[in-house]
Design an enzyme around this catalytic site. Structure first.
Site, short mmCIF file in Angstrom:
data_model
loop_
_atom_site.label_atom_id
_atom_site.label_comp_id
_atom_site.label_asym_id
_atom_site.label_seq_id
_atom_site.Cartn_x
_atom_site.Cartn_y
_atom_site.Cartn_z
N ASP A 71 47.40 38.84 20.78
CA ASP A 71 46.49 39.67 21.57
C ASP A 71 45.11 39.01 21.52
OD1 ASP A 71 44.69 41.72 22.38
OD2 ASP A 71 46.22 43.23 21.89
N SER B 272 38.19 36.18 40.70
CA SER B 272 38.66 36.96 41.85
C SER B 272 37.63 36.97 42.97
CB SER B 272 38.91 38.40 41.39
OG SER B 272 39.09 39.25 42.49
N TYR C 92 35.96 46.36 36.62
CA TYR C 92 36.85 45.19 36.70
C TYR C 92 36.12 44.00 37.32
CZ TYR C 92 40.11 42.02 38.96
OH TYR C 92 40.73 40.89 39.41
N LYS D 143 34.77 40.09 35.77
CA LYS D 143 34.98 38.74 36.32
C LYS D 143 33.64 38.02 36.47
CE LYS D 143 39.42 38.87 36.45
NZ LYS D 143 40.20 38.05 35.51
#
Ligand code: UD1
Length: 340
Positions: free
Chosen positions: A58, A125, A149, A153
């Site tokens: 992880d 993204s 989110y 990025k």
């Protein structure tokens, strides 16, 4: 040449492992199966004929990461996919996103620095561009992110850029437009857990009978047919771009320590065009209705890809038809494997 792929059992990670092996690279991978399943590793073996070197790690655990690198002295470069990616979930649970996406990237960079690994490809993204006039190129100003989110990025790109200024680190950040489709074998593909947020899994799940019908989120946008326009890129083309990015780094083709590339087809398709293409290649009539707009959707976006074409020597080769055909094949494969 051994490449570490973080998040290698996920959608894009798994396809990238196949293409790295096809290109002759050795691969090792880590994942925590937060949004994927161990049987992806078996399917990767079926596709490539190779047992994938895998460890359950992880990235939030910085000690585990450091230990991992100390035991793998032959890693030359890292492709970093491991992250959460659902916009709506990130609004509800921002700390989950900051901890995993940002904290995990910092942990990875610390471990790489300690192990003296100097090359990383980062999974970014097109969401970083927000509502920009298409075709969108890499020089487009980055606005304030419209979700946690998207912010993760942007922040990760900034961290990578700062770190590449400070130490001997070379970075390629790849800004994906809308990845769709699946591997021709139908052994790997996108596996959304629960109700899909994204268009293509919702289409294939509706066609197979898992969902009653698809809602098109708005047909009153200022576009030719009134529905949103996106740049849908086949996941195998996207995976091949990662191989090109790794070669770009290892062959020192860069002119600066931090490079960013758009990955798309350069062409936009509307939601209705995607539905029509799906119906044509699958022979299925899709149940859908027009609904209201979804909050946060940009009207239209597609990539200017000249930079990737010129500097990475990469171009998409697969069509929207290929994407819909393989996505449908994958959905059918999932149904058949459920029956067994
Ligand atoms: C979304 C994310 C983006 C992320 C990308 C990853 C949002 C706002 N954006 O992009 O940040 O990088 O996924 O793949 O979530 N649509 C329908 N009905 C549906 C689902 C979608 O009409 O049931 C439409 C949407 O309104 C949109 C298009 O299909 O116009 C594509 O949607 P989606 O697949 O969710 O991708 P994005 O929103 O472009």
């Amino acid at each position: 040449m051994k490449i570490l792929v973080t998040g290698g059992t996920g959608y894009i990670g798994s396809h990238t492992i196949v293409e790295l092996i096809n290109a002759g690279f050795d691969v090792c991978t880590i994942d925590n199966f937060d949004n994927s399943y161990p049987n992806v590793l078996d399917n990767l073996k079926k596709i490539t004929g190779k047992t994938i070197e895998f460890d359950e790690v992880d990235i939030r655990d910085k000690y585990a990461l450091k230990k991992y690198f100390s035991e793998k002295p032959d890693i030359e470069a890292v492709i970093h996919f491991a992250a959460n990616k659902a916009v709506g979930e990130s609004v509800k649970f921002p700390l989950k996103y900051y901890e995993n996406n940002v904290g995990g990237t910092i942990n990875l960079l610390l471990a790489m620095q300690k192990a003296d690994i100097n090359n990383i490809v980062f999974s970014s993204s097109c969401t970083v561009y927000g509502e920009a006039q298409p075709p969108v190129d890499e020089n487009t100003a980055i606005p304030i992110a419209n979700s946690p989110y998207g912010n993760t990025k942007q922040i990760c790109e900034e961290i990578l850029s700062d770190q590449s200024d400070a130490v001997n680190l070379h970075v390629v950040a790849l800004r994906y437009f809308n990845p769709v489709g699946a591997h021709e074998s139908a052994l790997i593909g996108e596996l959304p857990i629960g109700i899909p947020n994204n268009l293509v899994p919702f289409i294939t799940q509706t066609a197979i009978g898992k969902r009653e019908s698809l809602t098109v989120f708005g047909n009153d946008y200022p576009t030719p047919d009134g529905t949103n326009i996106r740049d849908y890129i086949h996941v195998v083309d996207l995976a091949i771009a990662h191989v090109a990015a790794i070669k770009y780094l290892l062959n020192k083709k860069y002119s600066s320590a931090f490079s960013v590339f758009n990955l798309g087809t350069g062409k936009g398709n509307s939601v209705l065009e995607v539905i029509k293409t799906f119906e044509a290649v699958s022979g299925q009539k899709l149940a859908y209705q027009i609904g209201s707009r979804r909050a946060g959707d940009v009207v239209q976006t597609y990539a200017a890809c000249n930079k990737a074409w010129n500097e990475l020597g990469w171009k998409t080769e697969r069509s929207l038809e290929d994407s819909m055909r393989t996505a449908w094949k994958w959905e059918q494969h999932l149904k058949n494997s459920e029956k067994k």
